[in-house]
Design a protein around this motif. Structure first.
Motif, PDB file in Angstrom:
ATOM      1  N   UNK A 177       0.826  -1.208   0.000  1.00  0.00           N
ATOM      2  CA  UNK A 177       0.000   0.000   0.000  1.00  0.00           C
ATOM      3  C   UNK A 177       0.860   1.258   0.000  1.00  0.00           C
ATOM      4  N   UNK A 178       0.327   2.311  -0.609  1.00  0.00           N
ATOM      5  CA  UNK A 178       0.977   3.617  -0.594  1.00  0.00           C
ATOM      6  C   UNK A 178       0.392   4.428   0.549  1.00  0.00           C
ATOM      7  N   UNK A 179       1.246   5.047   1.328  1.00  0.00           N
ATOM      8  CA  UNK A 179       0.818   5.834   2.476  1.00  0.00           C
ATOM      9  C   UNK A 179       1.109   7.315   2.229  1.00  0.00           C
ATOM     10  N   UNK A 180       0.434   8.202   2.981  1.00  0.00           N
ATOM     11  CA  UNK A 180       0.626   9.641   2.746  1.00  0.00           C
ATOM     12  C   UNK A 180       2.081  10.090   2.764  1.00  0.00           C
ATOM     13  N   UNK A 181       2.916   9.456   3.579  1.00  0.00           N
ATOM     14  CA  UNK A 181       4.318   9.852   3.634  1.00  0.00           C
ATOM     15  C   UNK A 181       5.097   9.515   2.386  1.00  0.00           C
ATOM     16  N   UNK A 182       4.531   8.684   1.508  1.00  0.00           N
ATOM     17  CA  UNK A 182       5.220   8.291   0.274  1.00  0.00           C
ATOM     18  C   UNK A 182       5.025   9.296  -0.854  1.00  0.00           C
ATOM     19  N   UNK A 183       4.081  10.236  -0.689  1.00  0.00           N
ATOM     20  CA  UNK A 183       3.693  11.137  -1.773  1.00  0.00           C
ATOM     21  C   UNK A 183       3.744  12.581  -1.285  1.00  0.00           C
ATOM     22  N   UNK A 184       4.351  13.453  -2.085  1.00  0.00           N
ATOM     23  CA  UNK A 184       4.294  14.893  -1.813  1.00  0.00           C
ATOM     24  C   UNK A 184       2.962  15.387  -2.361  1.00  0.00           C
ATOM     25  N   UNK A 185       2.022  15.645  -1.434  1.00  0.00           N
ATOM     26  CA  UNK A 185       0.630  15.841  -1.817  1.00  0.00           C
ATOM     27  C   UNK A 185       0.419  17.080  -2.680  1.00  0.00           C
ATOM     28  N   UNK A 186       1.193  18.132  -2.451  1.00  0.00           N
ATOM     29  CA  UNK A 186       0.968  19.356  -3.228  1.00  0.00           C
ATOM     30  C   UNK A 186       1.260  19.120  -4.706  1.00  0.00           C
ATOM     31  N   UNK A 187       2.173  18.210  -5.017  1.00  0.00           N
ATOM     32  CA  UNK A 187       2.453  17.901  -6.414  1.00  0.00           C
ATOM     33  C   UNK A 187       1.283  17.142  -7.036  1.00  0.00           C
ATOM     34  N   UNK A 188       0.680  16.245  -6.277  1.00  0.00           N
ATOM     35  CA  UNK A 188      -0.511  15.558  -6.760  1.00  0.00           C
ATOM     36  C   UNK A 188      -1.636  16.556  -6.997  1.00  0.00           C
ATOM     37  N   UNK A 189      -1.836  17.476  -6.037  1.00  0.00           N
ATOM     38  CA  UNK A 189      -2.899  18.469  -6.180  1.00  0.00           C
ATOM     39  C   UNK A 189      -2.657  19.373  -7.387  1.00  0.00           C
ATOM     40  N   UNK A 198      -2.929  25.079  -5.107  1.00  0.00           N
ATOM     41  CA  UNK A 198      -4.056  24.161  -5.256  1.00  0.00           C
ATOM     42  C   UNK A 198      -4.282  23.330  -4.007  1.00  0.00           C
ATOM     43  N   UNK A 199      -5.550  23.063  -3.721  1.00  0.00           N
ATOM     44  CA  UNK A 199      -5.917  22.106  -2.691  1.00  0.00           C
ATOM     45  C   UNK A 199      -6.504  20.881  -3.353  1.00  0.00           C
ATOM     46  N   UNK A 200      -6.864  19.901  -2.543  1.00  0.00           N
ATOM     47  CA  UNK A 200      -7.419  18.693  -3.128  1.00  0.00           C
ATOM     48  C   UNK A 200      -7.644  17.631  -2.086  1.00  0.00           C
TER      49      UNK A 200
END
Length: 422
Positions: free
Chosen positions: A258-270, A379-381
C-alpha cells in the motif's frame, strides 16, 4: 568524473508482468523515450536512465509495482521491445536483460557494432568489465542477475545492473554512465542503489588505489601460496576512521504494497489534478483530436509530462507516479486500462506530429507540466486516501484491471464482499 546520483532499497518480488500490461508498457515507454529525445536529445535520455529516482518513477508511471525490484526488469524489457524496431531512427540500441539475456549482451553488442560501425569488441569488453566490477570489485553481498546495456550510435552508453541478496530479500541496482567516465576501477558508478548495511569491499573507491598496487605487489612477490600463509598469520586490526562523504539522496522502497501519505508529496498531486481539471476539457480534446480525453486522462498526461520535463529533484517521491496508471497488483488501485490507452494515444499523436515538424501538440504536453507546477503552489485537493478510494470506486468505469482480473461494477463488488462476510 562520473556522477553518483543516490541510492535505493528494492524488495525482491517474484511473478511476471501480464501480457496485457507488458504490451502497454512497451508502447508508453517507447513514446516517452521519443518525446524526451525530441525535446532534449539522446544524451539526456541516457542521463535519465542513469538516475535511480527517475528510473523508479518511469516504471511506476507504466503501471508496475511502484516499490519492487521488478521495475528494473520490466522497464528494460519494455524498452528493448519498443526501441529495437526504432533503433535506426533513434540511434539507440538496447541489449541484455535478465538471466540468459544478460549473458548474451556481448554478442548483441558485437551485432550493434556490425550495423553501426562502432567497435563492437570494445563495447563487449566494456560490458564484461562492468559486470566484473560490480560482482568482484564491489563485494556488497548482492549477486548480479540482470545486465542491461543501452548504447547510442555515437558510442555513448548507459548500463543498468541489478543484484539480489537472498538473505535480506533485497535487490540492489547499479547505474553506469559513459559520460565523463575516466576509469572502470576508480569511482565509475553514476549511482548505486541499496541500503547502507555496514562495511563492504569496494575496490572501485578512489581511496583503494594503494590497495590496487599492494595486491599486485603481493601477487608478484609472494605468489598465491605465500599470500595464503600471510593471510593466516594476520590478526584483526582496528578499523580505520570513517571518511566523511557528502550526503546523497537515499530512496527506501518499503516491503509493503500500500501507498501511504508519507510516500507522496501531496501538493504535487494536487497541482496535477488542478491542471487536469482546468486544462483538460478546454484545451486537449480539440487540440489532440483524441476522443474521450477528459480530466482523468489529462491527470495521467500531467504525470507523463513531468517525467519528460521534470528536474531531478521532482522524482524524490516516485510512488506518486503510480497514481497515473495504478499498479498490476491492484496497488494503489487497478490499472485504468481505458485511461492508459488514451494516454498512449495522446502521446503517440503528439510525437508523430512533432516528428513531422508540427510541435504544437507536444508543446501542449510541456505546457501542461508547467501549469501543474504553477498550480501546486496554491491548489488544494483530496487526501491521498480519499483520492485512492475514489479511483477504486470508479475503477470499473476506467476499465480497471490487475493480475486478479477485471474490476467488477461497484454493486457486484459490494455483493461479493457481503457474501464473503456472510
Amino acid at each position: 568524473m562520473s556522477r553518483r546520483a543516490g541510492s535505493a532499497d528494492l524488495p525482491l518480488h517474484g511473478g511476471r508482468v501480464p501480457a496485457w500490461l507488458g504490451h502497454r508498457m512497451t508502447k508508453l515507454g517507447t513514446v516517452i523515450t521519443q518525446a524526451i529525445i525530441l525535446h532534449y536529445g539522446r544524451d539526456e535520455f541516457l542521463r535519465r536512465l542513469a538516475h535511480p529516482f527517475w528510473f523508479q518513477s518511469f516504471g511506476a508511471v507504466m503501471g508496475m509495482d511502484w516499490h519492487s525490484s521488478g521495475i528494473t526488469t520490466s522497464v528494460l524489457g519494455a524498452l528493448k521491445r519498443g526501441l529495437t524496431p526504432l533503433s535506426a531512427e533513434l540511434g539507440l540500441h538496447v541489449c541484455g536483460g535478465r538471466g540468459r539475456h544478460s549473458r548474451a549482451t556481448p554478442d548483441e553488442l558485437l551485432a550493434v557494432g556490425n550495423r553501426t560501425g562502432l567497435d563492437g569488441n570494445a563495447l563487449a569488453r566494456t560490458s564484461r568489465m562492468i559486470a566484473k566490477v560490480d560482482s568482484a570489485a564491489v563485494q556488497d553481498g548482492f549477486d548480479l542477475y540482470l545486465h542491461g546495456f543501452i548504447v547510442a550510435d555515437d558510442g555513448r552508453w548507459v548500463v543498468v545492473q541489478q543484484g539480489m541478496n537472498d538473505d535480506t530479500r533485497l535487490a540492489r541496482r547499479y547505474h553506469w554512465l559513459s559520460e565523463d567516465l575516466k576509469s572502470f576501477v576508480e569511482a565509475p558508478h553514476a549511482a548505486i542503489d541499496g541500503r547502507n548495511q555496514g562495511r563492504i569491499v569496494n575496490l572501485t573507491d578512489r581511496r583503494a588505489a594503494a590497495s590496487h598496487i599492494g595486491q599486485l605487489d603481493l601477487l608478484r612477490d609472494l605468489g598465491p601460496d605465500g599470500i595464503v600463509r600471510e593471510a593466516a598469520a594476520l590478526t584483526p586490526a582496528p578499523p580505520p576512521p570513517a571518511t566523511a562523504q557528502p550526503e546523497l539522496p537515499h530512496l527506501v522502497m518499503p516491503d509493503r504494497h500500500e501507498i501511504r501519505p508519507g510516500d507522496v508529496i501531496l501538493r504535487r498531486l494536487h497541482g496535477a489534478l488542478a491542471a487536469a481539471a482546468e486544462a483538460g476539457p478546454r484545451d486537449f480534446a480539440e487540440l489532440l483530436m483524441v476522443p474521450g480525453v477528459g480530466a482523468r486522462t489529462v491527470h495521467s498526461l500531467a504525470m507523463v509530462a513531468e517525467l519528460i520535463h521534470g528536474a531531478p529533484c521532482r522524482f524524490d517521491d516516485p510512488a506518486r507516479f503510480s497514481l497515473a496508471h495504478g499498479g498490476k497488483d491492484r496497488q494503489p488501485f487497478p490499472v485504468p486500462v481505458l485511461v492508459y490507452d488514451r494516454t498512449i494515444q495522446v502521446m503517440k499523436s503528439a510525437v508523430a506530429a512533432a516528428s513531422l515538424g508540427n510541435d504544437e501538440k507536444l508543446d501542449a504536453i510541456r505546457r501542461l507540466d508547467a501549469q501543474a507546477r504553477r498550480l501546486e503552489q496554491t491548489a488544494g485537493g483530496p487526501s491521498l486516501d480519499a483520492f485512492i478510494a475514489g479511483e477504486r470506486r470508479r475503477s470499473h468505469d476506467y476499465g480497471g484491471r490487475s493480475v486478479f482480473g477485471h474490476e467488477p461494477p461497484p454493486a457486484e463488488r459490494t455483493s461479493r464482499t457481503e457474501r464473503a462476510g456472510g
